[in-house]
Scaffold this motif. Structure first.
Motif, mmCIF file in Angstrom:
data_model
loop_
_atom_site.group_PDB
_atom_site.id
_atom_site.type_symbol
_atom_site.label_atom_id
_atom_site.label_comp_id
_atom_site.label_asym_id
_atom_site.label_seq_id
_atom_site.Cartn_x
_atom_site.Cartn_y
_atom_site.Cartn_z
ATOM 1 N N VAL B 56 0.528 -15.259 -18.189
ATOM 2 C CA VAL B 56 0.881 -14.819 -19.536
ATOM 3 C C VAL B 56 1.435 -15.991 -20.356
ATOM 4 C CG1 VAL B 56 2.490 -13.380 -20.826
ATOM 5 C CG2 VAL B 56 1.223 -12.420 -18.903
ATOM 6 N N LEU B 57 2.263 -16.796 -19.738
ATOM 7 C CA LEU B 57 2.817 -17.940 -20.462
ATOM 8 C C LEU B 57 1.704 -18.882 -20.907
ATOM 9 C CD1 LEU B 57 6.038 -18.655 -18.363
ATOM 10 C CD2 LEU B 57 5.902 -17.765 -20.693
ATOM 11 N N THR B 58 0.775 -19.132 -20.028
ATOM 12 C CA THR B 58 -0.347 -20.009 -20.371
ATOM 13 C C THR B 58 -1.131 -19.435 -21.544
ATOM 14 O OG1 THR B 58 -0.528 -20.651 -18.071
ATOM 15 C CG2 THR B 58 -2.413 -21.134 -19.478
ATOM 16 N N GLN B 59 -1.362 -18.134 -21.521
ATOM 17 C CA GLN B 59 -2.103 -17.495 -22.610
ATOM 18 C C GLN B 59 -1.316 -17.548 -23.913
ATOM 19 O OE1 GLN B 59 -2.278 -13.835 -20.522
ATOM 20 N NE2 GLN B 59 -4.339 -14.169 -19.720
ATOM 21 N N PHE B 60 -0.031 -17.347 -23.818
ATOM 22 C CA PHE B 60 0.803 -17.389 -25.026
ATOM 23 C C PHE B 60 0.838 -18.793 -25.628
ATOM 24 C CE2 PHE B 60 3.759 -13.470 -24.273
ATOM 25 C CZ PHE B 60 2.651 -12.647 -24.387
ATOM 26 N N VAL B 61 0.867 -19.781 -24.767
ATOM 27 C CA VAL B 61 0.843 -21.153 -25.278
ATOM 28 C C VAL B 61 -0.478 -21.392 -25.990
ATOM 29 C CG1 VAL B 61 0.723 -23.593 -24.655
ATOM 30 C CG2 VAL B 61 2.430 -22.121 -23.586
ATOM 31 N N ALA B 62 -1.585 -20.978 -25.351
ATOM 32 C CA ALA B 62 -2.909 -21.167 -25.942
ATOM 33 C C ALA B 62 -3.002 -20.444 -27.277
ATOM 34 C CB ALA B 62 -3.976 -20.654 -24.981
ATOM 35 N N ALA B 63 -2.333 -19.307 -27.380
ATOM 36 C CA ALA B 63 -2.384 -18.497 -28.600
ATOM 37 C C ALA B 63 -1.416 -19.012 -29.661
ATOM 38 C CB ALA B 63 -2.062 -17.046 -28.261
ATOM 39 N N GLY B 64 -0.613 -19.990 -29.280
ATOM 40 C CA GLY B 64 0.343 -20.534 -30.240
ATOM 41 C C GLY B 64 1.580 -19.675 -30.435
ATOM 42 N N LEU B 65 1.774 -18.724 -29.560
ATOM 43 C CA LEU B 65 2.962 -17.865 -29.678
ATOM 44 C C LEU B 65 4.205 -18.565 -29.156
ATOM 45 C CD1 LEU B 65 1.589 -14.385 -28.492
ATOM 46 C CD2 LEU B 65 2.110 -15.130 -30.823
ATOM 47 N N ILE B 66 4.018 -19.375 -28.146
ATOM 48 C CA ILE B 66 5.152 -20.071 -27.544
ATOM 49 C C ILE B 66 4.813 -21.544 -27.340
ATOM 50 C CG2 ILE B 66 5.866 -17.965 -26.351
ATOM 51 C CD1 ILE B 66 4.842 -19.124 -23.768
ATOM 52 N N MET B 67 5.826 -22.319 -27.031
ATOM 53 C CA MET B 67 5.636 -23.746 -26.772
ATOM 54 C C MET B 67 6.110 -24.079 -25.365
ATOM 55 S SD MET B 67 6.812 -25.471 -30.338
ATOM 56 C CE MET B 67 8.418 -24.707 -30.189
ATOM 57 N N LYS B 68 5.506 -25.089 -24.821
ATOM 58 C CA LYS B 68 5.821 -25.528 -23.468
ATOM 59 C C LYS B 68 6.378 -26.939 -23.537
ATOM 60 C CE LYS B 68 3.328 -26.294 -19.100
ATOM 61 N NZ LYS B 68 2.018 -26.124 -18.446
ATOM 62 N N HIS B 69 7.479 -27.181 -22.884
ATOM 63 C CA HIS B 69 8.058 -28.519 -22.888
ATOM 64 C C HIS B 69 8.188 -29.079 -21.481
ATOM 65 C CE1 HIS B 69 9.073 -27.877 -27.050
ATOM 66 N NE2 HIS B 69 9.778 -26.806 -26.741
ATOM 67 N N ASN B 70 8.001 -30.366 -21.391
ATOM 68 C CA ASN B 70 8.094 -31.123 -20.149
ATOM 69 C C ASN B 70 9.320 -32.004 -20.148
ATOM 70 O OD1 ASN B 70 5.953 -31.792 -17.948
ATOM 71 N ND2 ASN B 70 4.831 -30.951 -19.690
ATOM 72 N N PHE B 71 10.489 -31.464 -19.996
ATOM 73 C CA PHE B 71 11.658 -32.337 -19.976
ATOM 74 C C PHE B 71 11.717 -33.036 -18.633
ATOM 75 C CE2 PHE B 71 13.605 -28.992 -22.954
ATOM 76 C CZ PHE B 71 13.015 -29.586 -24.045
ATOM 77 N N GLU B 72 12.737 -33.834 -18.416
ATOM 78 C CA GLU B 72 12.873 -34.478 -17.123
ATOM 79 C C GLU B 72 13.055 -33.406 -16.066
ATOM 80 O OE1 GLU B 72 15.689 -37.605 -16.821
ATOM 81 O OE2 GLU B 72 14.570 -38.903 -18.162
ATOM 82 N N GLY B 73 12.749 -33.747 -14.849
ATOM 83 C CA GLY B 73 12.814 -32.755 -13.802
ATOM 84 C C GLY B 73 11.434 -32.196 -13.559
ATOM 85 N N ASP B 74 11.334 -31.228 -12.705
ATOM 86 C CA ASP B 74 10.021 -30.803 -12.257
ATOM 87 C C ASP B 74 9.520 -29.500 -12.858
ATOM 88 O OD1 ASP B 74 12.151 -29.720 -10.978
ATOM 89 O OD2 ASP B 74 11.593 -30.426 -8.991
ATOM 90 N N GLN B 75 10.355 -28.802 -13.587
ATOM 91 C CA GLN B 75 9.877 -27.553 -14.172
ATOM 92 C C GLN B 75 9.668 -27.670 -15.675
ATOM 93 O OE1 GLN B 75 13.126 -26.204 -11.893
ATOM 94 N NE2 GLN B 75 12.373 -24.101 -12.071
ATOM 95 N N CYS B 76 8.695 -26.917 -16.177
ATOM 96 C CA CYS B 76 8.463 -26.867 -17.607
ATOM 97 C C CYS B 76 9.346 -25.765 -18.173
ATOM 98 C CB CYS B 76 7.021 -26.518 -17.896
ATOM 99 S SG CYS B 76 5.860 -27.717 -17.260
ATOM 100 N N VAL B 77 9.688 -25.873 -19.453
ATOM 101 C CA VAL B 77 10.412 -24.781 -20.094
ATOM 102 C C VAL B 77 9.587 -24.275 -21.269
ATOM 103 C CG1 VAL B 77 12.667 -25.644 -19.415
ATOM 104 C CG2 VAL B 77 11.733 -26.294 -21.610
ATOM 105 N N PHE B 78 9.765 -22.991 -21.537
ATOM 106 C CA PHE B 78 9.014 -22.335 -22.598
ATOM 107 C C PHE B 78 9.981 -21.786 -23.635
ATOM 108 C CE2 PHE B 78 6.627 -22.205 -18.705
ATOM 109 C CZ PHE B 78 5.323 -22.486 -19.087
#
Lengths: 132, 132
Positions: B56-78
């Motif tokens: 769902v997160l991937t779809q929401f990002v593709a749809a422009g509903l949410i954003m995904k960030h790659n901060f330091e560390g190993d997990q992405c945040v939405f």
DNA sequence: CTCAGTGCAAACTATTTGCAGATTT
DNA sequence: AAATCTGCAAATAGTTTGCACTGAG
């Protein structure tokens, strides 16, 4: 001399370490993933394990010899720390990476941090797009 | 209304999607890892699989509903895409994230890109440090 | 009723770790 | 010789995928 840098970091001077540092120092390409370094070493007939590459890179980062970046995507990239801070522009088509430095942006970041009562320790600025 | 956003993205309106969007919209916390969202849903007695959360997160990002960030560390945040671009300050001790926006920096980035013949598509600026 | 969506478990990818043998000092 | 280092293979962590079943429209 590169070897002394390794020694100064409190690490023994071994083949994998020498070769990894040499690659990062002398390659035209400045940014490598762990896998790329590994493959490059193998092509140069230097036998190492990928685990060693990761271990050495981690130690070099800790020692301040190299820097680690988290661009978009799933792999980290490493580059020699030449002491001159810079940010990056990443070509999303080709993967080409170009460095830049801008005093105005640097200054602005410091001001923003101050304004928010934030002790700025490091920052990461990356532009994504395409070179014409 | 949130549900219409889901529909507009060409996605069916399902419980996991509604709940994930609701969490991102109404939580005080604005930034979540996939795992955090998953745990939060479970705590609210909403049964989902972690795989669905990722999908769902991937779809929401593709749809422009949410954003995904790659901060330091190993997990992405939405985080919800509220349409207002901003950058982030991350407290390295507490993990606290504060948003900021600076026109001067934005402008400078555009100029730098132009100067390098670079078509700027997006950028990521994150300050790391500590709040006093 | 149809097709998209879901949960589960297995698969994957990047990275890390345990360990016994090899190297550096 | 002592301590560090290495390669290998196994372990992890985050994320993705295959598949048979479920649920939205």
């Amino acid at each position: 001399m590169d070897k002394s840098d390794i020694k100064q970091a409190g690490l023994k001077i071994t083949k994998p370490r020498i070769e990894i540092l040499k690659l990062l120092e002398t390659s035209e390409k400045q940014h490598f993933t762990a896998e790329e370094l590994y493959q490059e070493l193998l092509s140069n007939n230097i036998k190492v394990g990928i685990a060693t590459v990761y271990r050495v890179l981690t130690q070099f980062v800790a020692a301040g010899l190299i820097m680690k970046h988290n661009f978009e995507g799933d792999q980290c990239v490493f580059e020699l720390d030449r002491g001159e801070h810079h940010d990056h522009m990443v070509d999303m088509k080709t993967g080409r990476i170009v460095e830049f430095h801008d005093e105005i942006i640097e200054q602005r970041q410091i001001e923003i941090a101050e304004k928010h009562g934030f002790t700025l320790m490091e920052h990461s600025l990356t532009l994504y797009g395409e070179f014409k």
